[in-house]
Design a protein around this motif. Structure first.
Motif, PDB file in Angstrom:
ATOM      1  N   ALA A   9       0.894  -1.148   0.088  1.00  0.00           N
ATOM      2  CA  ALA A   9       0.022   0.033  -0.039  1.00  0.00           C
ATOM      3  C   ALA A   9       0.846   1.196  -0.029  1.00  0.00           C
ATOM      4  O   ALA A   9       1.849   1.276   0.930  1.00  0.00           O
ATOM      5  N   PRO A  10       0.480   2.484  -0.850  1.00  0.00           N
ATOM      6  CA  PRO A  10       1.299   3.481  -0.691  1.00  0.00           C
ATOM      7  C   PRO A  10       0.648   4.275   0.469  1.00  0.00           C
ATOM      8  O   PRO A  10      -0.429   4.063   1.054  1.00  0.00           O
ATOM      9  N   LEU A  11       1.448   5.310   0.901  1.00  0.00           N
ATOM     10  CA  LEU A  11       1.165   6.084   2.074  1.00  0.00           C
ATOM     11  C   LEU A  11       0.051   7.044   1.621  1.00  0.00           C
ATOM     12  O   LEU A  11      -0.920   7.195   2.795  1.00  0.00           O
ATOM     13  N   ASP A  18     -15.664   6.016  -8.717  1.00  0.00           N
ATOM     14  CA  ASP A  18     -14.988   5.743  -9.923  1.00  0.00           C
ATOM     15  C   ASP A  18     -13.653   6.138 -10.143  1.00  0.00           C
ATOM     16  O   ASP A  18     -13.405   5.992 -11.490  1.00  0.00           O
ATOM     17  N   THR A  19     -13.061   6.370  -9.049  1.00  0.00           N
ATOM     18  CA  THR A  19     -11.498   6.755  -9.317  1.00  0.00           C
ATOM     19  C   THR A  19     -10.797   6.073  -8.200  1.00  0.00           C
ATOM     20  O   THR A  19     -11.183   5.827  -7.186  1.00  0.00           O
ATOM     21  N   LEU A  20      -9.505   6.021  -8.506  1.00  0.00           N
ATOM     22  CA  LEU A  20      -8.364   5.542  -7.733  1.00  0.00           C
ATOM     23  C   LEU A  20      -7.236   6.302  -7.737  1.00  0.00           C
ATOM     24  O   LEU A  20      -6.833   6.207  -8.837  1.00  0.00           O
ATOM     25  N   THR A  21      -6.707   7.270  -6.759  1.00  0.00           N
ATOM     26  CA  THR A  21      -5.945   7.972  -6.908  1.00  0.00           C
ATOM     27  C   THR A  21      -4.740   7.733  -5.996  1.00  0.00           C
ATOM     28  O   THR A  21      -4.975   7.197  -4.767  1.00  0.00           O
ATOM     29  N   ILE A  22      -3.439   7.560  -6.622  1.00  0.00           N
ATOM     30  CA  ILE A  22      -2.376   6.937  -5.915  1.00  0.00           C
ATOM     31  C   ILE A  22      -1.028   7.933  -5.921  1.00  0.00           C
ATOM     32  O   ILE A  22      -0.475   8.290  -7.038  1.00  0.00           O
ATOM     33  N   GLY A  43       6.406  -2.577  -5.665  1.00  0.00           N
ATOM     34  CA  GLY A  43       5.409  -1.838  -6.452  1.00  0.00           C
ATOM     35  C   GLY A  43       4.079  -1.973  -5.770  1.00  0.00           C
ATOM     36  O   GLY A  43       3.911  -2.629  -4.953  1.00  0.00           O
ATOM     37  N   HIS A  44       3.229  -0.840  -5.927  1.00  0.00           N
ATOM     38  CA  HIS A  44       1.758  -0.690  -5.480  1.00  0.00           C
ATOM     39  C   HIS A  44       0.726  -1.447  -6.304  1.00  0.00           C
ATOM     40  O   HIS A  44       0.868  -1.173  -7.621  1.00  0.00           O
ATOM     41  N   ALA A  45       0.259  -2.335  -5.827  1.00  0.00           N
ATOM     42  CA  ALA A  45      -0.907  -2.861  -6.637  1.00  0.00           C
ATOM     43  C   ALA A  45      -2.123  -3.096  -5.863  1.00  0.00           C
ATOM     44  O   ALA A  45      -2.026  -3.376  -4.816  1.00  0.00           O
ATOM     45  N   SER A 162       4.524   2.232  -9.864  1.00  0.00           N
ATOM     46  CA  SER A 162       5.848   2.272  -8.952  1.00  0.00           C
ATOM     47  C   SER A 162       6.699   3.335  -9.537  1.00  0.00           C
ATOM     48  O   SER A 162       6.461   3.749 -10.610  1.00  0.00           O
ATOM     49  N   SER A 163       7.595   3.781  -8.705  1.00  0.00           N
ATOM     50  CA  SER A 163       8.710   4.607  -8.985  1.00  0.00           C
ATOM     51  C   SER A 163      10.085   4.080  -8.736  1.00  0.00           C
ATOM     52  O   SER A 163      10.602   4.316  -7.543  1.00  0.00           O
ATOM     53  N   PRO A 164      10.586   3.409  -9.597  1.00  0.00           N
ATOM     54  CA  PRO A 164      12.126   2.697  -9.376  1.00  0.00           C
ATOM     55  C   PRO A 164      13.164   3.607  -8.800  1.00  0.00           C
ATOM     56  O   PRO A 164      13.952   3.263  -8.268  1.00  0.00           O
ATOM     57  N   THR A 165      13.208   4.896  -9.625  1.00  0.00           N
ATOM     58  CA  THR A 165      14.141   5.758  -9.403  1.00  0.00           C
ATOM     59  C   THR A 165      14.040   7.247  -8.964  1.00  0.00           C
ATOM     60  O   THR A 165      14.784   7.785  -8.420  1.00  0.00           O
ATOM     61  N   GLY A 166      12.947   7.370  -9.159  1.00  0.00           N
ATOM     62  CA  GLY A 166      12.324   8.656  -8.833  1.00  0.00           C
ATOM     63  C   GLY A 166      11.852   9.121  -7.443  1.00  0.00           C
ATOM     64  O   GLY A 166      11.836   8.109  -6.569  1.00  0.00           O
ATOM     65  N   GLN A 167      11.207  10.019  -7.200  1.00  0.00           N
ATOM     66  CA  GLN A 167      10.674  10.582  -5.769  1.00  0.00           C
ATOM     67  C   GLN A 167       9.289  10.330  -5.679  1.00  0.00           C
ATOM     68  O   GLN A 167       8.542  10.397  -4.562  1.00  0.00           O
ATOM     69  N   GLY A 168       8.596   9.503  -6.635  1.00  0.00           N
ATOM     70  CA  GLY A 168       7.184   9.255  -6.676  1.00  0.00           C
ATOM     71  C   GLY A 168       6.205  10.228  -7.687  1.00  0.00           C
ATOM     72  O   GLY A 168       6.770  11.232  -8.031  1.00  0.00           O
TER      73      GLY A 168
END
Length: 181
Positions: A9-11, A18-22, A43-45, A162-168
């Protein structure tokens, strides 16, 4: 079918009717061994369990900015048997991307030929055959890949990012639709 549950889970996330914001976390990814030598299952799923044949569709937008920022969908049995499909940001270019993992990950990409506003994906499962179609900016769906995926009784399916190298970065998923066939 059951209600979706988080794998990693993301923070920060919000679900409406009708939406999911991550907001992805840094250093998150799904990958197994090939070329890079590392194993990542962070990663987040947001996955739900389904049996039998089905079609799963979703649309998403993302504020991609860092190398390998990615969003799309995941089909999963466990950390060694899964696939992800969607958009991956590679050297400043949005790429339609598919990674299939059967102990080792493979990767295919194709550049998006226009400025990216939104992406729609459709994954169809028919016994051991998976078909993935994708379209951008409301355009028609086109075949991205057909592949073999072992016919196990139950799989998990849902949005992935997911964000393998960045800050999100922020991703908004909509139109998530699972149809048993």
């Amino acid at each position: 079918m059951d209600m979706p549950t988080w794998l990693n889970a993301p923070l920060h996330w919000q679900e409406t009717s009708d939406t999911l914001t991550i907001q992805t976390l840094p250093d998150t990814d799904f990958w197994q061994v090939t070329h890079y030598g590392f194993q990542r299952d962070s990663g987040h799923a947001y996955l739900q369990t389904v049996q039998g044949d089905f079609d799963y569709t979703l649309t998403f937008t993302g504020q991609y900015r860092d190398l390998y920022d990615q969003a799309g969908l995941m089909l999963r049995v466990n950390e060694n048997l899964w696939l992800k499909a969607g958009i991956e940001y590679l050297e400043g270019v949005h790429q339609l991307s598919v990674v299939v993992t059967r102990d080792f990950s493979d990767w295919s990409v194709s550049p998006v030929p226009e400025a990216l506003q939104s992406t729609t994906l459709k994954l169809s499962r028919r016994k051991e055959a998976i078909t993935i179609e994708g379209g951008v900016n409301g355009g028609p769906l086109q075949l991205m890949r057909m592949l073999y995926f072992p016919e196990v009784p139950a799989v998990q399916i849902g949005p992935m990012c997911s964000s393998p190298t960045g800050q999100g970065f922020e991703v908004v998923f909509s139109g998530m639709d699972l149809q048993q066939v």
